[in-house]
Motif scaffolding. Structure first.
Motif, PDB file in Angstrom:
ATOM      1  N   GLU A 124       0.851  -1.206   0.000  1.00 16.57           N
ATOM      2  CA  GLU A 124       0.000   0.000   0.000  1.00 16.57           C
ATOM      3  C   GLU A 124       0.881   1.248   0.000  1.00 16.57           C
ATOM      4  N   VAL A 125       1.763   1.302  -0.969  1.00 16.89           N
ATOM      5  CA  VAL A 125       2.762   2.368  -1.013  1.00 16.89           C
ATOM      6  C   VAL A 125       2.140   3.662  -1.543  1.00 16.89           C
ATOM      7  N   ARG A 126       2.457   4.756  -0.876  1.00 19.22           N
ATOM      8  CA  ARG A 126       2.004   6.077  -1.308  1.00 19.22           C
ATOM      9  C   ARG A 126       3.063   6.720  -2.201  1.00 19.22           C
ATOM     10  N   LEU A 127       2.624   7.679  -3.012  1.00 22.85           N
ATOM     11  CA  LEU A 127       3.580   8.353  -3.899  1.00 22.85           C
ATOM     12  C   LEU A 127       4.671   9.050  -3.095  1.00 22.85           C
ATOM     13  N   GLU A 128       4.305   9.599  -1.955  1.00 17.54           N
ATOM     14  CA  GLU A 128       5.279  10.156  -1.010  1.00 17.54           C
ATOM     15  C   GLU A 128       5.072   9.384   0.291  1.00 17.54           C
ATOM     16  N   ASP A 129       5.799   8.317   0.480  1.00 15.07           N
ATOM     17  CA  ASP A 129       5.519   7.396   1.580  1.00 15.07           C
ATOM     18  C   ASP A 129       6.386   7.738   2.792  1.00 15.07           C
ATOM     19  N   GLU A 130       5.713   8.170   3.860  1.00 15.25           N
ATOM     20  CA  GLU A 130       6.424   8.648   5.044  1.00 15.25           C
ATOM     21  C   GLU A 130       7.056   7.525   5.865  1.00 15.25           C
ATOM     22  N   ARG A 131       6.781   6.277   5.524  1.00 14.12           N
ATOM     23  CA  ARG A 131       7.386   5.169   6.267  1.00 14.12           C
ATOM     24  C   ARG A 131       8.833   4.923   5.858  1.00 14.12           C
ATOM     25  N   GLY A 146       4.712  -2.043  -4.843  1.00  9.13           N
ATOM     26  CA  GLY A 146       4.275  -0.684  -5.161  1.00  9.13           C
ATOM     27  C   GLY A 146       5.512   0.154  -5.424  1.00  9.13           C
ATOM     28  N   ARG A 147       5.329   1.457  -5.633  1.00  7.38           N
ATOM     29  CA  ARG A 147       6.487   2.323  -5.823  1.00  7.38           C
ATOM     30  C   ARG A 147       6.078   3.765  -5.544  1.00  7.38           C
ATOM     31  N   THR A 148       7.062   4.566  -5.205  1.00  5.91           N
ATOM     32  CA  THR A 148       6.820   5.973  -4.930  1.00  5.91           C
ATOM     33  C   THR A 148       6.798   6.766  -6.240  1.00  5.91           C
ATOM     34  N   ALA A 149       6.537   8.071  -6.125  1.00  8.92           N
ATOM     35  CA  ALA A 149       6.472   8.917  -7.323  1.00  8.92           C
ATOM     36  C   ALA A 149       7.809   8.921  -8.054  1.00  8.92           C
ATOM     37  N   GLN A 150       8.892   8.976  -7.310  1.00 13.37           N
ATOM     38  CA  GLN A 150      10.246   8.935  -7.881  1.00 13.37           C
ATOM     39  C   GLN A 150      10.995   7.782  -7.216  1.00 13.37           C
ATOM     40  N   HIS A 178     -17.822  -0.384 -27.352  1.00 14.06           N
ATOM     41  CA  HIS A 178     -18.199   0.485 -26.229  1.00 14.06           C
ATOM     42  C   HIS A 178     -17.537   1.856 -26.374  1.00 14.06           C
ATOM     43  N   ARG A 179     -18.348   2.901 -26.200  1.00 15.96           N
ATOM     44  CA  ARG A 179     -17.847   4.270 -26.310  1.00 15.96           C
ATOM     45  C   ARG A 179     -18.065   5.070 -25.035  1.00 15.96           C
ATOM     46  N   ARG A 180     -18.718   4.490 -24.048  1.00 20.34           N
ATOM     47  CA  ARG A 180     -18.881   5.129 -22.736  1.00 20.34           C
ATOM     48  C   ARG A 180     -18.526   4.083 -21.670  1.00 20.34           C
ATOM     49  N   VAL A 181     -17.430   4.325 -20.980  1.00 21.80           N
ATOM     50  CA  VAL A 181     -16.907   3.356 -20.017  1.00 21.80           C
ATOM     51  C   VAL A 181     -16.646   4.062 -18.688  1.00 21.80           C
ATOM     52  N   CYS A 182     -17.016   3.413 -17.599  1.00 17.80           N
ATOM     53  CA  CYS A 182     -16.797   3.959 -16.262  1.00 17.80           C
ATOM     54  C   CYS A 182     -15.742   3.142 -15.523  1.00 17.80           C
ATOM     55  N   LEU A 183     -14.849   3.823 -14.837  1.00 16.15           N
ATOM     56  CA  LEU A 183     -13.894   3.167 -13.945  1.00 16.15           C
ATOM     57  C   LEU A 183     -14.458   3.189 -12.533  1.00 16.15           C
ATOM     58  N   LEU A 184     -14.631   2.023 -11.947  1.00 16.26           N
ATOM     59  CA  LEU A 184     -15.019   1.915 -10.550  1.00 16.26           C
ATOM     60  C   LEU A 184     -13.731   1.830  -9.743  1.00 16.26           C
ATOM     61  N   SER A 185     -13.321   2.976  -9.185  1.00 12.20           N
ATOM     62  CA  SER A 185     -12.034   3.088  -8.508  1.00 12.20           C
ATOM     63  C   SER A 185     -12.214   2.899  -7.004  1.00 12.20           C
ATOM     64  N   ALA A 186     -11.142   3.114  -6.269  1.00 10.71           N
ATOM     65  CA  ALA A 186     -11.163   3.001  -4.807  1.00 10.71           C
ATOM     66  C   ALA A 186     -11.731   4.284  -4.210  1.00 10.71           C
ATOM     67  N   PRO A 187     -12.015   4.319  -2.905  1.00 10.56           N
ATOM     68  CA  PRO A 187     -12.527   5.538  -2.281  1.00 10.56           C
ATOM     69  C   PRO A 187     -11.636   6.748  -2.525  1.00 10.56           C
ATOM     70  N   LEU A 193      -4.839  10.641   0.180  1.00 11.67           N
ATOM     71  CA  LEU A 193      -3.699  10.188   0.979  1.00 11.67           C
ATOM     72  C   LEU A 193      -2.479   9.856   0.125  1.00 11.67           C
ATOM     73  N   GLY A 194      -2.665   9.877  -1.206  1.00  8.22           N
ATOM     74  CA  GLY A 194      -1.526   9.676  -2.099  1.00  8.22           C
ATOM     75  C   GLY A 194      -1.180   8.239  -2.412  1.00  8.22           C
ATOM     76  N   PHE A 195      -2.152   7.316  -2.319  1.00 13.47           N
ATOM     77  CA  PHE A 195      -1.855   5.918  -2.647  1.00 13.47           C
ATOM     78  C   PHE A 195      -1.621   5.781  -4.150  1.00 13.47           C
ATOM     79  N   GLY A 196      -0.464   5.237  -4.497  1.00 16.70           N
ATOM     80  CA  GLY A 196      -0.059   5.180  -5.900  1.00 16.70           C
ATOM     81  C   GLY A 196      -0.975   4.343  -6.760  1.00 16.70           C
ATOM     82  N   ALA A 197      -1.519   3.238  -6.226  1.00 17.11           N
ATOM     83  CA  ALA A 197      -2.325   2.334  -7.051  1.00 17.11           C
ATOM     84  C   ALA A 197      -3.534   3.036  -7.632  1.00 17.11           C
TER      85      ALA A 197
END
Length: 340
Positions: A124-131, A146-150, A178-187, A193-197
């Motif tokens: 559950e790595v964030r783009l800027e992961d404080e851990r 996972g991976r960070t932004a850089q 199909h020409r109209r598509v919806c992404l059901l993403s996470a909350p 919070l910056g979760f990369g996924a």
């Protein structure tokens, strides 16, 4: 009780080779490792892991840190964990699953300093992961699922190619008309919070829709079987409802499949569904069977474990940091768009 000397004698190797097989501290050929492990099983030998660590030897324990405060651990997440555990066991290590809060980082660092934990894998790595920084300052070897932004070249990782996965899903649906598509993403909170996924998936989905002349929309929902009815209601309230849904999680996709028939939306005649979640037997046995672009979660977890153990032992793992898009498997939940 059998001793390490007994194992060495039966396997036809030195006691040092038995020790290195257990610790992973030095490379041992697969054939020799197999002889040692066969001898251990035949003799019923059980190494005392904590005693070895306390005596100053290299700990064979690595910890996988998973922050549970945001959404818990799903069945799909466990595929990564099981892959990492299996790869660690193959080279004489053991995986400790540690559901964490951020405050647990100091405790993890203390266990490493005491010699009980050799290194950690972060999920559950964030783009800027404080851990990462406090663990690095404490000298704890780190690998990421996972991976960070850089990405730091000193920190190995195994991660999803989210743009590639979204491209496979959208291209499949566009090819079916199909020409109209919806992404059901996470909350949405996970984006904040910056979760990369989630951030990378939504960016990849937008790029894929533009490339295939598809109108894309996004709904944020929990990775939960119970979200189906609410999601379908929200889709129906749109001025031009999408004809297909791409789900970030397997659980949400199965929730949509379950709720759709009772809302007058036969799948795939009225709505096509594709999951980006991990491969699961449930994709085959759902009704209808679920089209997936599944990440090889066990392989990714195994890669992270091998890379961490290689980092600990000073022997880089041959697979190295890499990305996996996954493979599209078309099943019964996706079909040609209904005319009219």
């Amino acid at each position: 009780m059998a001793t390490r000397r007994d194992v060495a004698r039966l396997a036809g190797v030195s006691e040092a080779t038995v020790s290195y097989t257990l610790s992973g501290k030095k490379p041992i050929s697969a054939a020799t490792q197999q002889r040692v492990r066969t001898a251990m099983r035949q003799l019923g030998y059980r190494p005392h892991l904590l005693a070895a660590a306390l005596a100053g030897g290299a700990s064979p324990i690595i910890a996988l840190l998973f922050p549970t405060q945001e959404r818990g651990i799903s069945n799909s997440d466990l595929e990564y964990v099981l892959g990492a555990a299996s790869a660690a066991r193959d080279v004489g290590h053991h995986l400790l699953l540690w559901p964490t809060a951020d405050r647990d980082i100091d405790e993890v660092a203390s266990l490493h300093a005491s010699g009980l934990v050799a290194g950690v894998i972060l999920m559950e790595v964030r783009l800027e992961d404080e851990r990462i920084e406090p663990l690095r300052e404490a000298g704890v070897p780190i690998a990421l699922i996972g991976r960070t932004a850089q990405p730091d070249p000193q920190i190995p990782f195994a991660d999803r190619d989210f743009a590639g996965a979204a491209e496979l899903a959208v291209a499949h649906l566009a090819g079916l008309g199909h020409r109209r598509v919806c992404l059901l993403s996470a909350p949405e909170r996970l984006n904040q919070l910056g979760f990369g996924a989630t951030i990378r998936t939504e960016a990849g989905f937008a790029a894929a829709c533009e490339a295939h002349d598809v109108t894309g929309s996004v709904i944020h929902a929990k990775a939960d079987f119970g979200v189906g009815r609410d999601v379908l209601t929200e889709l129906g309230d749109m001025t031009e409802p999408p004809t297909a849904v791409v789900c970030l999680s397997m659980e949400a996709a199965l929730g949509v499949l379950q709720a759709a028939p009772g809302m007058g939306l036969p799948i795939p005649d009225a709505l096509s569904v594709v999951s980006l979640g991990s491969a699961d037997v449930r994709a085959e046995v759902s009704e209808p069977s679920l089209t997936t672009v599944a990440a090889p979660a066990a392989e990714m977890g195994a890669s992270a474990a091998r890379q961490l153990i290689g980092l600990i032992g000073g022997e880089p793992a041959p697979d190295g940091p890499r990305l996996w898009a996954g493979e599209l498997v078309a099943r019964g939940s996706s079909g040609r768009v209904r005319e009219g």
